[in-house]
Design an enzyme around this catalytic site. Structure first.
Site, PDB file in Angstrom:
ATOM      1  CD  GLN A 150      -2.946   0.890   0.103  1.00 43.08           C
ATOM      2  OE1 GLN A 150      -3.393  -0.197  -0.198  1.00 43.08           O
ATOM      3  NE2 GLN A 150      -3.277   1.983  -0.532  1.00 43.08           N
ATOM      4  CG  PHE A 151       1.633   3.784  -3.582  1.00 35.91           C
ATOM      5  CD1 PHE A 151       1.698   5.155  -3.731  1.00 35.91           C
ATOM      6  CD2 PHE A 151       0.609   3.089  -4.214  1.00 35.91           C
ATOM      7  CE1 PHE A 151       0.771   5.829  -4.511  1.00 35.91           C
ATOM      8  CE2 PHE A 151      -0.310   3.747  -4.995  1.00 35.91           C
ATOM      9  CZ  PHE A 151      -0.240   5.124  -5.145  1.00 35.91           C
ATOM     10  CB  THR A 152      -1.852   5.448  -0.293  1.00 36.16           C
ATOM     11  OG1 THR A 152      -2.403   4.353   0.426  1.00 36.16           O
ATOM     12  CG2 THR A 152      -2.224   5.347  -1.765  1.00 36.16           C
TER      13      THR A 152
END
Length: 112
Positions: free
Chosen positions: A82-84
């Protein structure tokens, strides 16, 4: 070694990941982990996070106190990249993801 790697842990009784209608992964009781890899993270950072995640006491014991780890309850793990989680939101209205690791580095550490 804390590093900047970010993980959001959620206790679950069931969790699953479905992509384009296909079941990718599922678990019963355990932890759903959203993992954000940040530029500069290393294998050592990932190993520290793995140890911390496995040992953190967030499951209830017989007295309803959070005294048990996922290992203690023999729970499962489902890790979702989850890069966010690497978003920088202090300035303006649009988050910046420049701190997120590039996809190759993130995948390497996710797999590690």
């Amino acid at each position: 070694m804390a590093g900047r790697l970010k993980a959001l842990l959620q206790r679950v009784t069931k969790a699953r990941v479905i992509t384009a209608g296909d079941l990718v992964a599922k678990i019963d009781s355990g932890l759903l982990i959203f993992l954000g890899v940040v530029r500069g993270d290393t294998k050592e950072t990932a190993e520290w996070m793995a140890r911390k995640t496995l040992s953190i006491r967030i499951f209830d014991d017989e007295n309803k106190l959070m005294n048990r780890s996922v290992l203690d309850v023999e729970g499962s793990l489902l890790v979702v990249s989850q890069f966010t989680l690497a978003a920088e939101t202090a300035r303006g209205s649009r988050p910046s993801f420049s701190a997120a690791a590039d996809s190759d580095q993130a995948e390497e550490l996710y797999e590690h």
